[in-house]
Design a protein around this motif. Structure first.
Motif, PDB file in Angstrom:
ATOM      1  N   UNK A   1     -34.007  78.987  45.444  1.00 57.88           N
ATOM      2  CA  UNK A   1     -33.611  78.483  46.762  1.00 57.88           C
ATOM      3  C   UNK A   1     -33.893  76.988  46.888  1.00 57.88           C
ATOM      4  N   UNK A   2     -35.132  76.578  46.601  1.00 54.64           N
ATOM      5  CA  UNK A   2     -35.496  75.174  46.773  1.00 54.64           C
ATOM      6  C   UNK A   2     -34.788  74.272  45.765  1.00 54.64           C
ATOM      7  N   UNK A   3     -34.563  74.779  44.574  1.00 53.24           N
ATOM      8  CA  UNK A   3     -33.841  73.998  43.586  1.00 53.24           C
ATOM      9  C   UNK A   3     -32.402  73.753  44.048  1.00 53.24           C
ATOM     10  N   UNK A   4     -31.762  74.799  44.575  1.00 55.65           N
ATOM     11  CA  UNK A   4     -30.388  74.662  45.044  1.00 55.65           C
ATOM     12  C   UNK A   4     -30.277  73.715  46.224  1.00 55.65           C
ATOM     13  N   UNK A   5     -31.185  73.836  47.203  1.00 52.82           N
ATOM     14  CA  UNK A   5     -31.150  72.968  48.379  1.00 52.82           C
ATOM     15  C   UNK A   5     -31.445  71.522  47.980  1.00 52.82           C
ATOM     16  N   UNK A   6     -32.439  71.329  47.109  1.00 52.03           N
ATOM     17  CA  UNK A   6     -32.775  69.975  46.682  1.00 52.03           C
ATOM     18  C   UNK A   6     -31.630  69.285  45.968  1.00 52.03           C
ATOM     19  N   UNK A   7     -30.977  69.983  45.052  1.00 51.72           N
ATOM     20  CA  UNK A   7     -29.846  69.399  44.333  1.00 51.72           C
ATOM     21  C   UNK A   7     -28.669  69.139  45.270  1.00 51.72           C
ATOM     22  N   UNK A   8     -28.484  70.004  46.267  1.00 52.11           N
ATOM     23  CA  UNK A   8     -27.400  69.809  47.226  1.00 52.11           C
ATOM     24  C   UNK A   8     -27.620  68.547  48.041  1.00 52.11           C
ATOM     25  N   UNK A   9     -28.836  68.368  48.551  1.00 50.50           N
ATOM     26  CA  UNK A   9     -29.154  67.170  49.334  1.00 50.50           C
ATOM     27  C   UNK A   9     -28.986  65.923  48.473  1.00 50.50           C
ATOM     28  N   UNK A  10     -29.456  65.978  47.232  1.00 51.87           N
ATOM     29  CA  UNK A  10     -29.311  64.832  46.330  1.00 51.87           C
ATOM     30  C   UNK A  10     -27.842  64.510  46.095  1.00 51.87           C
ATOM     31  N   UNK A  11     -27.005  65.545  45.952  1.00 53.20           N
ATOM     32  CA  UNK A  11     -25.574  65.329  45.735  1.00 53.20           C
ATOM     33  C   UNK A  11     -24.925  64.696  46.950  1.00 53.20           C
ATOM     34  N   UNK A  12     -25.287  65.149  48.159  1.00 57.10           N
ATOM     35  CA  UNK A  12     -24.716  64.574  49.381  1.00 57.10           C
ATOM     36  C   UNK A  12     -25.162  63.119  49.559  1.00 57.10           C
TER      37      UNK A  12
ATOM     38  N   UNK B   1     -21.380  66.985  56.204  1.00 59.85           N
ATOM     39  CA  UNK B   1     -22.470  67.708  55.555  1.00 59.85           C
ATOM     40  C   UNK B   1     -22.730  69.043  56.232  1.00 59.85           C
ATOM     41  N   UNK B   2     -22.458  69.116  57.550  1.00 58.25           N
ATOM     42  CA  UNK B   2     -22.644  70.375  58.266  1.00 58.25           C
ATOM     43  C   UNK B   2     -21.730  71.447  57.686  1.00 58.25           C
ATOM     44  N   UNK B   3     -20.488  71.046  57.363  1.00 56.34           N
ATOM     45  CA  UNK B   3     -19.515  72.001  56.830  1.00 56.34           C
ATOM     46  C   UNK B   3     -19.649  72.179  55.316  1.00 56.34           C
ATOM     47  N   UNK B   4     -20.102  71.125  54.627  1.00 57.95           N
ATOM     48  CA  UNK B   4     -20.152  71.176  53.165  1.00 57.95           C
ATOM     49  C   UNK B   4     -21.449  71.750  52.627  1.00 57.95           C
ATOM     50  N   UNK B   5     -22.505  71.750  53.446  1.00 60.31           N
ATOM     51  CA  UNK B   5     -23.825  72.150  52.962  1.00 60.31           C
ATOM     52  C   UNK B   5     -23.808  73.546  52.360  1.00 60.31           C
ATOM     53  N   UNK B   6     -23.202  74.489  53.066  1.00 63.39           N
ATOM     54  CA  UNK B   6     -23.230  75.879  52.602  1.00 63.39           C
ATOM     55  C   UNK B   6     -22.412  76.082  51.333  1.00 63.39           C
ATOM     56  N   UNK B   7     -21.109  75.681  51.298  1.00 66.15           N
ATOM     57  CA  UNK B   7     -20.362  75.899  50.054  1.00 66.15           C
ATOM     58  C   UNK B   7     -20.918  75.129  48.874  1.00 66.15           C
ATOM     59  N   UNK B   8     -21.385  73.895  49.103  1.00 63.63           N
ATOM     60  CA  UNK B   8     -21.952  73.120  48.000  1.00 63.63           C
ATOM     61  C   UNK B   8     -23.258  73.756  47.520  1.00 63.63           C
ATOM     62  N   UNK B   9     -24.111  74.162  48.470  1.00 61.10           N
ATOM     63  CA  UNK B   9     -25.361  74.822  48.098  1.00 61.10           C
ATOM     64  C   UNK B   9     -25.084  76.122  47.359  1.00 61.10           C
ATOM     65  N   UNK B  10     -24.072  76.861  47.812  1.00 64.23           N
ATOM     66  CA  UNK B  10     -23.728  78.127  47.145  1.00 64.23           C
ATOM     67  C   UNK B  10     -23.297  77.881  45.707  1.00 64.23           C
ATOM     68  N   UNK B  11     -22.460  76.850  45.521  1.00 61.67           N
ATOM     69  CA  UNK B  11     -21.963  76.559  44.179  1.00 61.67           C
ATOM     70  C   UNK B  11     -23.086  76.092  43.263  1.00 61.67           C
ATOM     71  N   UNK B  12     -23.936  75.186  43.753  1.00 59.03           N
ATOM     72  CA  UNK B  12     -25.023  74.672  42.927  1.00 59.03           C
ATOM     73  C   UNK B  12     -26.042  75.768  42.635  1.00 59.03           C
ATOM     74  N   UNK B  13     -26.387  76.536  43.682  1.00 66.75           N
ATOM     75  CA  UNK B  13     -27.364  77.604  43.493  1.00 66.75           C
ATOM     76  C   UNK B  13     -26.858  78.654  42.531  1.00 66.75           C
TER      77      UNK B  13
END
Length: 238
Positions: free
Chosen positions: A22-33, A79-91
């Motif tokens: 979970x934390x790895x996926x969220x961290x990489x998502x934030x870094x990507x954004x 980011x509000x709309x992209x956070x979930x799909x991007x996090x899902x893909x990275x995770x």
């Protein structure tokens, strides 16, 4: 039965292996954004330079700053709309760890399996992200056309994303044991149940923060679902 699979996944949520993903996926998502926003700022600076000439106004120096602040607002909204799909893909790159944790906890009698190669997992993640974003962008047209029909946009959203999530997570869980073609065949035989389980995963997508847990819960739930369906087909599982 699907609800039982979900409850088992929910009970195991405190598992340290789940939290790590979970934390790895969220961290990489934030870094990507953040990286995407930095590239956007660099592009604005390159296009505007130090001064900008506007028709009837002449040279202005504040135009680049205005665009920069405007871009910040755009990125916050996106980011509000992209956070979930991007996090899902990275995770999804790390969801095999979740499936392995579920099997170690609930199916310890199973033999170990080889990990899916990182390059193959990366390709699947990129394809999933593109499919999820593309399908939801196209669905906006249906939302606008049917906005006057009560609850129609919600039905479309849950049905569409239920199909996409069910397809992705069941494929992930089944492919570890059956291979890509075997997973597709099992999904075809149980398409209705896979879709309904995906719809269950799609419901919390509309809940802020909670939706970030969906990749983890989805992978765990569909691991249970796969083993239950496989056992019903083979009479004992693999």
């Amino acid at each position: 039965m699907i609800l039982g699979d979900f409850i088992k996944a929910l009970v195991q949520l405190p598992d340290p292996r789940f939290r790590r993903v979970l934390w790895m996926g969220i961290g990489l998502t934030i870094a990507l954004l953040i990286a995407a926003y930095a590239l956007l700022l660099a592009l604005i600076e390159w296009l505007t330079g130090e001064t900008t000439t506007l028709p009837g106004v002449g040279e202005v120096t504040w135009f680049g700053d205005l665009l920069s602040w405007g871009s910040l607002g755009v990125m916050i909204i996106l980011s509000i709309f992209l956070m979930v799909p991007v996090a899902s893909a990275i995770t999804s790159l790390f969801l095999e760890d979740v499936a392995a944790a579920v099997e170690a906890e609930h199916y310890p009698e199973l033999p170990p399996v080889a990990r899916v190669p990182f390059s193959e997992g990366l390709r699947d993640s990129v394809n999933f992200l593109g499919l999820m974003l593309g399908a939801n962008i196209l669905a906006i047209g249906l939302y606008l056309m049917l906005f006057w029909v009560p609850f129609a946009p919600f039905v479309i959203f849950y049905a569409l994303n239920g199909f996409l999530l069910g397809r992705e997570y069941f494929q992930l869980a089944a492919m570890r044991r059956l291979g890509r073609e075997g997973a597709k065949e099992l999904r075809r035989r149980h398409g209705r149940e896979v879709w309904l389980a995906g719809c269950l995963m799609a419901v919390p997508l509309t809940l802020p923060l909670i939706n970030l847990f969906i990749p983890i819960l989805g992978a765990a739930t569909f691991t249970h679902l796969f083993h239950r369906l496989d056992q019903s087909d083979t009479g004992g599982g693999r």
